[in-house]
Motif scaffolding. Structure first.
Motif, PDB file in Angstrom:
ATOM      1  N   ASP A 114     -42.173 -52.085 -67.113  1.00 56.09           N
ATOM      2  CA  ASP A 114     -42.831 -52.738 -65.978  1.00 56.09           C
ATOM      3  C   ASP A 114     -42.569 -52.030 -64.649  1.00 56.09           C
ATOM      4  O   ASP A 114     -41.947 -52.577 -63.741  1.00 56.09           O
ATOM      5  CB  ASP A 114     -42.392 -54.203 -65.903  1.00 56.09           C
ATOM      6  N   THR A 115     -43.059 -50.811 -64.572  1.00 58.18           N
ATOM      7  CA  THR A 115     -43.109 -50.099 -63.296  1.00 58.18           C
ATOM      8  C   THR A 115     -44.575 -49.927 -62.924  1.00 58.18           C
ATOM      9  O   THR A 115     -45.440 -49.839 -63.805  1.00 58.18           O
ATOM     10  CB  THR A 115     -42.445 -48.715 -63.386  1.00 58.18           C
ATOM     11  N   GLY A 116     -44.850 -49.873 -61.630  1.00 56.48           N
ATOM     12  CA  GLY A 116     -46.238 -49.779 -61.194  1.00 56.48           C
ATOM     13  C   GLY A 116     -46.955 -48.569 -61.749  1.00 56.48           C
ATOM     14  O   GLY A 116     -48.107 -48.656 -62.183  1.00 56.48           O
ATOM     15  N   LEU A 117     -46.281 -47.404 -61.778  1.00 52.08           N
ATOM     16  CA  LEU A 117     -46.915 -46.176 -62.257  1.00 52.08           C
ATOM     17  C   LEU A 117     -47.291 -46.281 -63.732  1.00 52.08           C
ATOM     18  O   LEU A 117     -48.393 -45.876 -64.138  1.00 52.08           O
ATOM     19  CB  LEU A 117     -45.976 -44.986 -62.044  1.00 52.08           C
ATOM     20  N   MET A 118     -46.393 -46.820 -64.545  1.00 47.41           N
ATOM     21  CA  MET A 118     -46.646 -46.892 -65.988  1.00 47.41           C
ATOM     22  C   MET A 118     -47.738 -47.901 -66.314  1.00 47.41           C
ATOM     23  O   MET A 118     -48.609 -47.652 -67.153  1.00 47.41           O
ATOM     24  CB  MET A 118     -45.356 -47.225 -66.730  1.00 47.41           C
ATOM     25  N   VAL A 119     -47.703 -49.038 -65.635  1.00 46.01           N
ATOM     26  CA  VAL A 119     -48.742 -50.050 -65.876  1.00 46.01           C
ATOM     27  C   VAL A 119     -50.102 -49.524 -65.408  1.00 46.01           C
ATOM     28  O   VAL A 119     -51.125 -49.705 -66.083  1.00 46.01           O
ATOM     29  CB  VAL A 119     -48.385 -51.370 -65.167  1.00 46.01           C
ATOM     30  N   ALA A 120     -50.128 -48.867 -64.262  1.00 49.84           N
ATOM     31  CA  ALA A 120     -51.392 -48.308 -63.765  1.00 49.84           C
ATOM     32  C   ALA A 120     -51.945 -47.277 -64.739  1.00 49.84           C
ATOM     33  O   ALA A 120     -53.169 -47.192 -64.952  1.00 49.84           O
ATOM     34  CB  ALA A 120     -51.176 -47.683 -62.389  1.00 49.84           C
ATOM     35  N   SER A 121     -51.062 -46.483 -65.349  1.00 49.17           N
ATOM     36  CA  SER A 121     -51.506 -45.501 -66.337  1.00 49.17           C
ATOM     37  C   SER A 121     -52.138 -46.186 -67.537  1.00 49.17           C
ATOM     38  O   SER A 121     -53.174 -45.737 -68.049  1.00 49.17           O
ATOM     39  CB  SER A 121     -50.308 -44.643 -66.776  1.00 49.17           C
ATOM     40  N   PHE A 122     -51.530 -47.281 -67.990  1.00 48.45           N
ATOM     41  CA  PHE A 122     -52.096 -48.046 -69.108  1.00 48.45           C
ATOM     42  C   PHE A 122     -53.499 -48.548 -68.757  1.00 48.45           C
ATOM     43  O   PHE A 122     -54.437 -48.416 -69.552  1.00 48.45           O
ATOM     44  CB  PHE A 122     -51.171 -49.226 -69.439  1.00 48.45           C
ATOM     45  N   ILE A 123     -53.651 -49.109 -67.568  1.00 43.06           N
ATOM     46  CA  ILE A 123     -54.940 -49.692 -67.181  1.00 43.06           C
ATOM     47  C   ILE A 123     -55.999 -48.612 -67.012  1.00 43.06           C
ATOM     48  O   ILE A 123     -57.167 -48.789 -67.404  1.00 43.06           O
ATOM     49  CB  ILE A 123     -54.773 -50.542 -65.907  1.00 43.06           C
ATOM     50  N   ARG A 124     -55.629 -47.457 -66.459  1.00 39.58           N
ATOM     51  CA  ARG A 124     -56.596 -46.356 -66.351  1.00 39.58           C
ATOM     52  C   ARG A 124     -57.051 -45.897 -67.730  1.00 39.58           C
ATOM     53  O   ARG A 124     -58.220 -45.559 -67.935  1.00 39.58           O
ATOM     54  CB  ARG A 124     -55.964 -45.180 -65.601  1.00 39.58           C
ATOM     55  N   HIS A 125     -56.129 -45.882 -68.682  1.00 45.34           N
ATOM     56  CA  HIS A 125     -56.456 -45.373 -70.014  1.00 45.34           C
ATOM     57  C   HIS A 125     -57.373 -46.325 -70.781  1.00 45.34           C
ATOM     58  O   HIS A 125     -58.369 -45.898 -71.372  1.00 45.34           O
ATOM     59  CB  HIS A 125     -55.162 -45.158 -70.799  1.00 45.34           C
TER      60      HIS A 125
END
Length: 428
Positions: A114-125
């Motif tokens: 639950d870090t912003g960068l990792m979650v954002a990467s999931f959503i972009r993918h």
């Protein structure tokens, strides 16, 4: 507070990964798919122009609870796909087994940390149209990033005990801001809904528990029939989803109660966590009881008459175990661990025994007891005494089992209510 929370995640990440590696010594699944946990998912998912419905089910229990909802989503959106995320290998394996029937319409992955960068990467993918969190999962950065990217968040089948509410309130603004970022909470009970409103969730509806809508798979009943054929006419007491600290007193009480139980009563014990199978087998041996592991049981031949305990060391067969038994005890409730859900044995019309500690499922347990479909026991000796009474009295077993089934049938419909709420979020 969320910036501090994120910083702590990054500082703790080396320790988190080290723990993951150590857990992998006993559960190899923890050493696989590490990239997904860090927000790395390989090639982009082809855009089919249809909604991607993201469902997060952390482990086995939540994955099984999500089954009616996932099936309903794929039926309601015939061109859509579901991305099902987990945190544990056992949850992922359970999902693979339950949803193989959907083929490529269902994708599985680990939820990123639950870090912003990792979650954002999931959503972009994956570009989800909605995020559906099951039961109790509230991740501050995940909810914040979904809000920033216009992805509505539904907390489905939500439950929040008094104890969990107190913990959340101690976290102050971090949890309050996360709660306020949830688009909608679909709560199991009015009490769960009231506690969610206390945290500041903007919209809360009571839908009931999706677990009541679960359909018993015919394949599970077939496995149950083969197990019963191997066991024969022996009475079967099932202790399901037992937790660390419960098996030892249960096994000792079983050994001491042998004279009171019907002759040749078989104890079927199924630990909740697979990494404990070997430890529980040792506990059985220490009580001087003869054990047969399910994984080495040949259902084409009769179970050896000297076997006292069958250790349920398989995954995805809980319905089969419930089908086999004459009386079912639901674990996690002899110690103050909060208990497990008793809906599955009730849905099969089995008389249910439950311990004193059920704060995670308090209302559903109290309702089942009030309906006559479940009985509380104070401790392991009381469990064996009540089991002995019921195993000697088929009429009492049948009556309690019938009440349990009626209770389960009475509470169906949560999936349809949740789906209607979800449809309004997608349209918006």
């Amino acid at each position: 507070m969320r910036w501090l929370y994120s910083l702590l995640w990054w500082l703790a990440l080396p320790l988190v990964l080290a723990r993951l590696w150590l857990r992998g010594r006993r559960e190899p699944g923890y050493r696989r798919h590490w990239g997904e946990r860090l927000g790395v998912y390989g090639a982009a998912v082809p855009d089919a122009g249809a909604p991607v419905l993201w469902v997060h089910a952390v482990s086995v229990g939540e994955t099984r609870a999500a089954e009616p909802l996932v099936d309903a989503l794929l039926a309601a959106y015939p061109h859509g796909r579901v991305v099902l995320t987990h945190m544990t290998p056992t949850g992922r394996e359970t999902g693979r087994t339950l949803f193989a029937k959907h083929g490529t319409r269902l994708l599985q992955a680990y939820l990123p940390y639950d870090t912003g960068l990792m979650v954002a990467s999931f959503i972009r993918h994956f570009t989800p149209s909605i995020c559906i969190l099951m039961e109790t999962e509230v991740w501050p950065n995940l909810i914040a990033v979904c809000g920033q990217r216009g992805v509505p968040v539904l907390l489905a089948n939500a439950r929040l005990s008094e104890r969990s509410l107190a913990k959340a309130q101690r976290l102050g603004t971090l949890i309050r801001e996360a709660a306020q970022g949830i688009t909608l909470v679909a709560a199991q009970t009015a009490a769960d809904a009231a506690r969610a409103r206390t945290l500041g969730v903007p919209r809360v509806e009571v839908t009931g528990s999706i677990k009541f809508d679960v359909v018993v798979p015919p394949a599970a009943l077939a496995v149950g029939a083969s197990l019963r054929a191997a066991i024969g006419a022996r009475p079967v007491l099932l202790c399901a989803s037992t937790r660390d600290g419960e098996e030892a007193p249960i096994l000792e009480a079983f050994r001491r109660a042998r004279a009171a139980l019907p002759a040749k009563t078989l104890l079927l014990i199924v630990p909740r966590h697979p990494q404990r199978f070997d430890d529980v087998e040792k506990l059985i041996g220490w009580q001087g009881l003869n054990v047969q592991r399910r994984s080495t049981l040949d259902t084409a031949a009769p179970l050896a008459s000297h076997i006292d305990v069958v250790l349920g060391d398989s995954m995805g067969e809980m319905f089969a175990y419930y089908d086999v038994c004459d009386v079912a005890f639901v674990g996690g409730s002899l110690l103050p661990l909060g208990g497990q859900n008793l809906i599955e044995p009730a849905a099969l019309g089995k008389p249910v025994l439950i311990g004193p500690h059920t704060f995670n499922f308090e209302l559903v347990t109290e309702d089942a007891v009030a309906a006559g479909g479940a009985l509380r026991v104070a401790d392991a000796p009381a469990l064996m005494a009540e089991a002995a009474r019921l195993l000697h009295d088929q009429q009492a077993r049948n009556a309690i089992g019938a009440h349990a089934l009626a209770f389960a049938n009475q509470h169906r419909g949560a999936t349809a209510r949740t789906l209607a709420l979800l449809s309004s979020l997608l349209k918006r």
